[in-house]
Design an enzyme around this catalytic site. Structure first.
Site, short mmCIF file in Angstrom:
data_model
loop_
_atom_site.label_atom_id
_atom_site.label_comp_id
_atom_site.label_asym_id
_atom_site.label_seq_id
_atom_site.Cartn_x
_atom_site.Cartn_y
_atom_site.Cartn_z
CG ASN A 12 49.19 47.42 50.70
OD1 ASN A 12 50.02 47.50 51.61
ND2 ASN A 12 49.43 46.78 49.57
N GLY A 40 45.86 45.11 50.29
CA GLY A 40 47.12 44.50 50.73
C GLY A 40 46.97 43.00 50.64
N GLY A 42 48.30 40.54 52.20
CA GLY A 42 48.15 39.85 53.49
C GLY A 42 46.75 40.00 54.03
CG ASN A 44 43.42 42.01 49.69
OD1 ASN A 44 42.84 42.84 50.38
ND2 ASN A 44 44.02 42.32 48.55
CD GLU A 135 51.75 43.63 48.63
OE1 GLU A 135 51.53 44.28 47.60
OE2 GLU A 135 50.88 43.44 49.51
CG ASN A 176 50.73 35.22 38.43
OD1 ASN A 176 51.86 35.00 37.96
ND2 ASN A 176 50.35 36.44 38.79
N GLY A 196 44.60 33.01 35.84
CA GLY A 196 43.43 33.85 35.55
C GLY A 196 42.21 32.99 35.32
CG ASP A 227 45.48 38.81 47.46
OD1 ASP A 227 46.58 38.24 47.29
OD2 ASP A 227 45.31 40.03 47.27
#
Ligand code: RIB
Length: 282
Positions: A12, A40, A42, A44, A135, A176, A196, A227
């Site tokens: 992205n 994006g 992927g 990243n 995605e 997460n 986090g 990522d």
């Protein structure tokens, strides 16, 4: 030897806008100058894995446009093999990334070329580990899982249901804590749950097998931190490091990645992570 990692996923162009506070429903807020960054999940994860020492190939699709070129330049700069990234008729996918001064963010993705992501089964089958995210279309993900002979890692983000067919193929699931709850606390393969700045937990067969507290940092932008975790974890794990050791490296890499604006800008190299871990242990 560097582990061979194949990432099949999204690419992205991120339009990042910073603002004092994220808008509420129906609210308009003023922002600073918008900035374009490569992103994006992927791409990243591919950049994160390559900077952490993986021998990484990216499989995905971009449009024949400037945002696509920006994304490819970043992958290349991090030594990711982009020979299997296709150029398609749809525009490069775009993400609107709103970042609050506290570091909180909201993201909206306009899916374009990602819908045409494809891969070469022969190249996938020779990788030590293959990483996918949500995605790209589910049908592609299942085919990737079937073609994988190494470790098949699924990052179930953005979250959607995991079919039984896909669940049977997964070796490592990374989510997460919100995704973990939304998926009904899945229990297949090795399940890693990030939270986090709070403790990361690894489960096998529903039992906790490792826990790690991420190091504390003053985060500027947490976009791409998850990522970075995925890419760094898989490089360590596919190199034969233990789950606990792999979690430690992934937490350190992920913390460091939050110190710069832009998903890929702050992703650290293996040497930077080594130095950071050494300093933290002194
Ligand atoms: O995980 C962060 C990424 O999510 C951003 O780079 C954006 O492109 C979205 O896909």
């Amino acid at each position: 030897m560097a582990p061979r990692i194949a990432v099949v996923g999204s690419i992205n162009a991120d339009l990042v806008v910073q603002m004092p506070k994220l808008p509420g429903r129906g609210e308009t807020v003023s922002s600073a100058e918008p900035q374009w960054y490569p992103g994006g999940k992927g791409a990243n994860q591919a950049v994160a894995a390559a900077r952490m020492g993986g021998n990484v190939s990216m499989f995905g699709a971009i449009g024949d446009d400037e945002p696509g070129e920006m994304c490819i330049a970043s992958l290349k700069q991090s030594n990711v093999d982009i020979s299997s990234v296709a150029k398609v008729l749809s525009p490069t996918s775009t993400a609107l990334v709103m970042v609050e001064h506290s570091g909180e963010n909201q993201i909206v993705v306009a899916a374009g070329a990602n819908q045409h992501a494809s891969f070469d089964p022969a190249q996938i089958s020779s990788a030590d580990a293959v990483i996918v995210q949500f995605e790209i279309p589910e049908s592609v993900i299942i085919e990737v899982g079937k073609a994988t002979s190494g470790i098949f890692c699924v990052n179930a983000a953005p979250v959607r249901d995991i079919s039984d067919e896909l669940a049977d193929l997964i070796d490592v699931l990374i989510v997460n804590e919100i995704e973990f709850a939304q998926l009904g606390k899945p229990n297949f393969g090795l399940v890693i749950v990030t939270a986090g700045a709070n403790e990361v937990t690894a489960y096998k067969g529903g039992e906790v097998v490792a826990k790690t507290q991420p190091p504390k940092v003053e985060a500027i932008d947490t976009v791409g931190a998850g990522d970075t975790f995925v890419g760094a974890f898989m490089v360590a794990y596919a190199s034969g490091q233990s789950i606990a050791e792999s979690l430690e490296r992934a937490c350190a890499a992920s913390a460091l990645s939050t110190l710069k604006l832009g998903a890929q800008s702050g992703m650290p190299t293996a040497a930077e992570v080594n130095q950071f871990m050494q300093n933290s242990s002194n």
